[in-house]
Design an enzyme around this catalytic site. Sequence first.
Site, mmCIF file in Angstrom:
data_model
loop_
_atom_site.group_PDB
_atom_site.id
_atom_site.type_symbol
_atom_site.label_atom_id
_atom_site.label_comp_id
_atom_site.label_asym_id
_atom_site.label_seq_id
_atom_site.Cartn_x
_atom_site.Cartn_y
_atom_site.Cartn_z
ATOM 1 N N GLY A 86 -43.435 21.783 -51.117
ATOM 2 C CA GLY A 86 -42.746 20.635 -50.536
ATOM 3 C C GLY A 86 -43.308 19.322 -51.060
ATOM 4 O O GLY A 86 -44.185 19.287 -51.920
ATOM 5 N N GLU A 107 -53.180 21.933 -53.950
ATOM 6 C CA GLU A 107 -51.802 21.919 -54.468
ATOM 7 C C GLU A 107 -51.793 21.493 -55.929
ATOM 8 O O GLU A 107 -51.178 22.143 -56.777
ATOM 9 C CB GLU A 107 -50.934 20.978 -53.629
ATOM 10 C CG GLU A 107 -50.610 21.556 -52.253
ATOM 11 C CD GLU A 107 -49.937 20.564 -51.324
ATOM 12 O OE1 GLU A 107 -49.340 21.016 -50.338
ATOM 13 O OE2 GLU A 107 -50.011 19.334 -51.555
HETATM 14 C C1 5RP Z 1 -48.998 19.120 -47.988
HETATM 15 C C2 5RP Z 1 -47.803 18.548 -48.647
HETATM 16 C C3 5RP Z 1 -46.485 18.961 -48.092
HETATM 17 O O1 5RP Z 1 -45.790 19.635 -49.086
HETATM 18 C C4 5RP Z 1 -45.727 17.737 -47.651
HETATM 19 O O2 5RP Z 1 -46.505 17.062 -46.681
HETATM 20 C C5 5RP Z 1 -44.353 18.098 -47.057
HETATM 21 O O3 5RP Z 1 -44.523 18.794 -45.859
HETATM 22 P P1 5RP Z 1 -43.275 19.184 -44.942
HETATM 23 O O4 5RP Z 1 -42.474 20.196 -45.701
HETATM 24 O O5 5RP Z 1 -43.881 19.733 -43.686
HETATM 25 O O6 5RP Z 1 -42.494 17.914 -44.692
HETATM 26 O O7 5RP Z 1 -47.860 17.810 -49.595
HETATM 27 O O8 5RP Z 1 -50.177 18.574 -48.486
#
Ligand code: 5RP
Length: 232
Positions: A86, A107
């Site tokens: 995401g 990530e």
């Molecule tokens: C985690 C991230 C997530 O991918 C980002 O915060 C999006 O999260 P969500 O799908 O809950 O909106 O970068 O470090």
Amino acid sequence: MTTADEQKRAVGEAAAALVEDGMTVGLGTGSTAAQMVRALGMRVKTERLRLRCVATSDATAALGVGVGLDLVELDAAGRIDLTLDGADEIGPDLALLKGGGAALLREKLVWEASRRCIVISDASKVVGRLGRFPLPVEVVAFGHASTATRLAAAAREAGITAEPRLRAHQGATVSTDGGNVIYDVSCGVIPEPARLAAALDHITGVVEHGLFLKLADGALIAGPEGVRWLHG
Ligand code: 5RP
């Protein structure tokens, strides 16, 4: 009209459908990535796919094991075929702002070890310019306040008046899986993301930042009308 949860589920399923038997797959973090992990677990069960998966956080690893995925460490995985994750914002040329879930370091390590990276989200995350969402920056806990001062100065030199805020939850400082802290840096519009990224890359004490530039190969975006592709 579909709800946000339905859109996350739809895009999670569309992402899991990209996975092929025998692949090594990078598993992102966050609520959208979690939908993809669940959908992938379902495919492994029903289609008996043989996969190796690399998780980008302890939370995703626990979820992956729970839904029956085989997890391997990044160092044991070698090259990752496909990473699905995401984002908090998706800007022009698929420049991304990530780290809302405090997993940006793992990530980025997993993304950089991947042949192909696909970002998954709902349409609300697609923006004309990055910066509405505060930029997460992972900082070594030792001397973090002094690092934050230098961080704000470096951002100023890159043309941005930044306000770093130490991330806390229910009164306690948030600690990442790597034992570091996170500063959420309100930037306003980031006119030149590459310039800001370069400035942050050189600060001692900054472990990593949430600007993911030239890393995404495509985006799957969910909206009320369904899931569509967005390319850079
Ligand atoms: C985690 C991230 C997530 O991918 C980002 O915060 C999006 O999260 P969500 O799908 O809950 O909106 O970068 O470090």
